[in-house]
Write a protein that holds these residues in place. Structure first.
Motif, PDB file in Angstrom:
ATOM      1  N   ALA A 113       0.819  -1.207   0.000  1.00 17.85           N
ATOM      2  CA  ALA A 113       0.000   0.000   0.000  1.00 17.85           C
ATOM      3  C   ALA A 113       0.858   1.264   0.000  1.00 17.85           C
ATOM      4  CB  ALA A 113      -0.929   0.003   1.210  1.00 17.85           C
ATOM      5  N   ALA A 114       1.988   1.220   0.688  1.00 17.97           N
ATOM      6  CA  ALA A 114       2.833   2.405   0.822  1.00 17.97           C
ATOM      7  C   ALA A 114       3.750   2.634  -0.376  1.00 17.97           C
ATOM      8  CB  ALA A 114       3.673   2.292   2.091  1.00 17.97           C
ATOM      9  N   GLN A 115       4.176   1.575  -1.032  1.00 21.80           N
ATOM     10  CA  GLN A 115       5.212   1.666  -2.057  1.00 21.80           C
ATOM     11  C   GLN A 115       4.821   2.451  -3.316  1.00 21.80           C
ATOM     12  OE1 GLN A 115       8.298   0.578  -1.315  1.00 21.80           O
ATOM     13  NE2 GLN A 115       8.991   1.531  -3.189  1.00 21.80           N
ATOM     14  N   PRO A 116       3.610   2.310  -3.873  1.00 20.75           N
ATOM     15  CA  PRO A 116       3.327   3.044  -5.119  1.00 20.75           C
ATOM     16  C   PRO A 116       3.472   4.555  -5.001  1.00 20.75           C
ATOM     17  CG  PRO A 116       1.712   1.318  -4.814  1.00 20.75           C
ATOM     18  CD  PRO A 116       2.535   1.366  -3.555  1.00 20.75           C
ATOM     19  N   GLY A 117       2.937   5.138  -3.949  1.00 22.72           N
ATOM     20  CA  GLY A 117       3.072   6.590  -3.774  1.00 22.72           C
ATOM     21  C   GLY A 117       4.505   7.011  -3.587  1.00 22.72           C
ATOM     22  N   LEU A 118       5.262   6.191  -2.880  1.00 18.29           N
ATOM     23  CA  LEU A 118       6.671   6.481  -2.655  1.00 18.29           C
ATOM     24  C   LEU A 118       7.473   6.341  -3.943  1.00 18.29           C
ATOM     25  CD1 LEU A 118       8.891   7.094  -0.570  1.00 18.29           C
ATOM     26  CD2 LEU A 118       9.056   4.652  -0.178  1.00 18.29           C
ATOM     27  N   SER A 119       7.251   5.263  -4.673  1.00 19.03           N
ATOM     28  CA  SER A 119       8.012   5.007  -5.905  1.00 19.03           C
ATOM     29  C   SER A 119       7.710   6.012  -7.001  1.00 19.03           C
ATOM     30  CB  SER A 119       7.713   3.604  -6.431  1.00 19.03           C
ATOM     31  OG  SER A 119       8.157   2.640  -5.530  1.00 19.03           O
ATOM     32  N   LEU A 120       6.475   6.439  -7.083  1.00 21.09           N
ATOM     33  CA  LEU A 120       6.103   7.388  -8.129  1.00 21.09           C
ATOM     34  C   LEU A 120       6.331   8.835  -7.712  1.00 21.09           C
ATOM     35  CD1 LEU A 120       2.819   5.721  -9.402  1.00 21.09           C
ATOM     36  CD2 LEU A 120       5.069   5.679 -10.465  1.00 21.09           C
ATOM     37  N   GLY A 121       6.104   9.136  -6.459  1.00 20.68           N
ATOM     38  CA  GLY A 121       6.188  10.522  -6.004  1.00 20.68           C
ATOM     39  C   GLY A 121       7.592  11.055  -5.888  1.00 20.68           C
ATOM     40  N   ASP A 122       8.507  10.261  -5.348  1.00 21.85           N
ATOM     41  CA  ASP A 122       9.858  10.749  -5.077  1.00 21.85           C
ATOM     42  C   ASP A 122      10.570  11.265  -6.326  1.00 21.85           C
ATOM     43  OD1 ASP A 122      12.186  11.369  -3.723  1.00 21.85           O
ATOM     44  OD2 ASP A 122      12.887   9.307  -3.626  1.00 21.85           O
TER      45      ASP A 122
ATOM     46  N   VAL B 119       7.560   2.876 -15.675  1.00 26.39           N
ATOM     47  CA  VAL B 119       7.720   2.752 -14.225  1.00 26.39           C
ATOM     48  C   VAL B 119       6.358   2.815 -13.543  1.00 26.39           C
ATOM     49  CG1 VAL B 119       8.608   3.903 -12.165  1.00 26.39           C
ATOM     50  CG2 VAL B 119      10.077   3.597 -14.140  1.00 26.39           C
ATOM     51  N   GLY B 120       5.537   3.777 -13.940  1.00 24.18           N
ATOM     52  CA  GLY B 120       4.198   3.909 -13.349  1.00 24.18           C
ATOM     53  C   GLY B 120       3.346   2.670 -13.557  1.00 24.18           C
ATOM     54  N   THR B 121       3.363   2.152 -14.763  1.00 24.17           N
ATOM     55  CA  THR B 121       2.602   0.926 -15.063  1.00 24.17           C
ATOM     56  C   THR B 121       3.135  -0.247 -14.256  1.00 24.17           C
ATOM     57  OG1 THR B 121       2.163   1.743 -17.288  1.00 24.17           O
ATOM     58  CG2 THR B 121       1.874  -0.617 -16.918  1.00 24.17           C
ATOM     59  N   SER B 122       4.442  -0.370 -14.178  1.00 27.41           N
ATOM     60  CA  SER B 122       5.048  -1.473 -13.420  1.00 27.41           C
ATOM     61  C   SER B 122       4.689  -1.406 -11.947  1.00 27.41           C
ATOM     62  CB  SER B 122       6.569  -1.450 -13.560  1.00 27.41           C
ATOM     63  OG  SER B 122       6.931  -1.581 -14.903  1.00 27.41           O
ATOM     64  N   VAL B 123       4.741  -0.222 -11.371  1.00 29.72           N
ATOM     65  CA  VAL B 123       4.396  -0.066  -9.952  1.00 29.72           C
ATOM     66  C   VAL B 123       2.946  -0.454  -9.716  1.00 29.72           C
ATOM     67  CG1 VAL B 123       4.027   1.655  -8.136  1.00 29.72           C
ATOM     68  CG2 VAL B 123       6.163   1.628  -9.402  1.00 29.72           C
ATOM     69  N   LEU B 124       2.057  -0.003 -10.582  1.00 27.31           N
ATOM     70  CA  LEU B 124       0.638  -0.323 -10.407  1.00 27.31           C
ATOM     71  C   LEU B 124       0.366  -1.809 -10.604  1.00 27.31           C
ATOM     72  CD1 LEU B 124      -0.962   2.789 -12.115  1.00 27.31           C
ATOM     73  CD2 LEU B 124      -0.754   2.303  -9.675  1.00 27.31           C
ATOM     74  N   VAL B 125       1.020  -2.433 -11.589  1.00 21.64           N
ATOM     75  CA  VAL B 125       0.834  -3.873 -11.810  1.00 21.64           C
ATOM     76  C   VAL B 125       1.352  -4.665 -10.612  1.00 21.64           C
ATOM     77  CG1 VAL B 125       1.650  -5.823 -13.198  1.00 21.64           C
ATOM     78  CG2 VAL B 125       0.790  -3.778 -14.320  1.00 21.64           C
ATOM     79  N   LEU B 126       2.531  -4.298 -10.112  1.00 20.70           N
ATOM     80  CA  LEU B 126       3.082  -5.001  -8.958  1.00 20.70           C
ATOM     81  C   LEU B 126       2.240  -4.788  -7.705  1.00 20.70           C
ATOM     82  CD1 LEU B 126       6.913  -4.460  -9.385  1.00 20.70           C
ATOM     83  CD2 LEU B 126       5.651  -6.598  -9.566  1.00 20.70           C
ATOM     84  N   ALA B 127       1.709  -3.600  -7.531  1.00 16.72           N
ATOM     85  CA  ALA B 127       0.894  -3.323  -6.350  1.00 16.72           C
ATOM     86  C   ALA B 127      -0.376  -4.150  -6.330  1.00 16.72           C
ATOM     87  CB  ALA B 127       0.542  -1.840  -6.292  1.00 16.72           C
ATOM     88  N   ARG B 128      -0.856  -4.543  -7.490  1.00 18.33           N
ATOM     89  CA  ARG B 128      -2.086  -5.328  -7.579  1.00 18.33           C
ATOM     90  C   ARG B 128      -1.831  -6.823  -7.784  1.00 18.33           C
ATOM     91  NH1 ARG B 128      -3.390  -0.318  -8.818  1.00 18.33           N
ATOM     92  NH2 ARG B 128      -5.511   0.461  -8.742  1.00 18.33           N
ATOM     93  N   SER B 129      -0.588  -7.234  -7.735  1.00 17.08           N
ATOM     94  CA  SER B 129      -0.241  -8.627  -7.990  1.00 17.08           C
ATOM     95  C   SER B 129      -0.752  -9.541  -6.888  1.00 17.08           C
ATOM     96  CB  SER B 129       1.282  -8.777  -8.094  1.00 17.08           C
ATOM     97  OG  SER B 129       1.628 -10.133  -8.175  1.00 17.08           O
ATOM     98  N   PRO B 130      -1.447 -10.620  -7.259  1.00 20.90           N
ATOM     99  CA  PRO B 130      -1.900 -11.566  -6.240  1.00 20.90           C
ATOM    100  C   PRO B 130      -0.745 -12.348  -5.620  1.00 20.90           C
ATOM    101  CG  PRO B 130      -2.462 -12.365  -8.430  1.00 20.90           C
ATOM    102  CD  PRO B 130      -1.903 -10.977  -8.597  1.00 20.90           C
ATOM    103  N   LEU B 131       0.399 -12.371  -6.283  1.00 18.46           N
ATOM    104  CA  LEU B 131       1.561 -13.066  -5.733  1.00 18.46           C
ATOM    105  C   LEU B 131       2.128 -12.360  -4.510  1.00 18.46           C
ATOM    106  CD1 LEU B 131       3.403 -13.947  -9.044  1.00 18.46           C
ATOM    107  CD2 LEU B 131       2.003 -15.457  -7.624  1.00 18.46           C
ATOM    108  N   LEU B 132       1.849 -11.074  -4.389  1.00 15.33           N
ATOM    109  CA  LEU B 132       2.367 -10.305  -3.264  1.00 15.33           C
ATOM    110  C   LEU B 132       1.321 -10.080  -2.184  1.00 15.33           C
ATOM    111  CD1 LEU B 132       4.431  -7.639  -5.206  1.00 15.33           C
ATOM    112  CD2 LEU B 132       5.245  -9.716  -4.112  1.00 15.33           C
ATOM    113  N   ALA B 133       0.208 -10.796  -2.252  1.00 11.46           N
ATOM    114  CA  ALA B 133      -0.851 -10.626  -1.269  1.00 11.46           C
ATOM    115  C   ALA B 133      -0.337 -11.033   0.103  1.00 11.46           C
ATOM    116  CB  ALA B 133      -2.065 -11.466  -1.648  1.00 11.46           C
ATOM    117  N   ASP B 134      -0.858 -10.383   1.116  1.00 11.64           N
ATOM    118  CA  ASP B 134      -0.471 -10.668   2.488  1.00 11.64           C
ATOM    119  C   ASP B 134      -0.978 -12.047   2.879  1.00 11.64           C
ATOM    120  OD1 ASP B 134       0.491 -10.388   5.020  1.00 11.64           O
ATOM    121  OD2 ASP B 134      -1.220  -9.234   5.743  1.00 11.64           O
TER     122      ASP B 134
END
Length: 179
Positions: A84-93, A125-140
């Motif tokens: 949840a935290a990474q997309p804003g950080l990766s895109l914003g910085d 980069v933006g597309t990659s971050v969004l795809v990774l953020a929604r990946s079911p492989l990274l689900a908690d």
């Protein structure tokens, strides 16, 4: 500074772990971009010697902004998940750092083909971050223990939040010489 304070306050008032982590992650990107801008200012001051560096406000601003940004980052990850935290950080910085450089420090950006390549790279980069953020492989996949399933041999049945049972060996620590 006001945007960072407003983001931290908004993150504090926000309900829901995912939203709080996203707000604090994005706010962290503002803090890291401020730190980069202060580093740029400090390098200009450092060219006048170590005395100018240690008496300039940018040096101490970097310490405060960097420490505050790290605190915000830890708060973001603690509030929710890294996902949840990474997309804003990766895109914003990077975007905010570029804006600081061009608008505040007067850095010149090359035009023409360089802008097109940079726009394509930013889109990738933006597309990659969004795809990774929604990946079911990274689900908690938090695992919780079921104490009623312990056995005498040191194994214990564990259940994930989906209800799947897993047998796990518990770690036994023995002192040297113990049988």
């Amino acid at each position: 500074m006001l945007l960072i304070a407003a983001g931290a306050w908004w993150g504090r008032l926000t309900t829901g772990a995912v939203r709080r982590a996203a707000v604090l992650g994005t706010t962290t990107s503002f803090g890291f971009a401020l730190t980069v801008a202060l580093i740029k200012g400090m390098t200009d001051t450092a060219s006048h010697g170590i005395g100018a560096l240690l008496t300039g406000w940018q040096f101490y601003g970097i310490i405060l902004a960097g420490a505050g940004s790290m605190f915000l980052l830890q708060s973001a990850v603690h509030a929710g998940s890294l996902l949840a935290a990474q997309p804003g950080l990766s895109l914003g910085d990077p975007v905010l750092s570029i804006l600081w450089g061009t608008l505040v420090f007067g850095e010149e950006v090359q035009g023409g083909l360089f802008i097109a390549v940079a726009a394509l790279a930013a889109a990738a980069v933006g597309t990659s971050v969004l795809v990774l953020a929604r990946s079911p492989l990274l689900a908690d996949d938090t695992v919780t223990s079921d104490p009623s399933r312990s056995s005498h041999d040191g194994t214990q049945m564990m259940r994930s939040h989906e209800g799947q049972a897993h047998e796990t060996s518990l770690l036994r620590v023995r002192s040297p010489g113990a049988q």
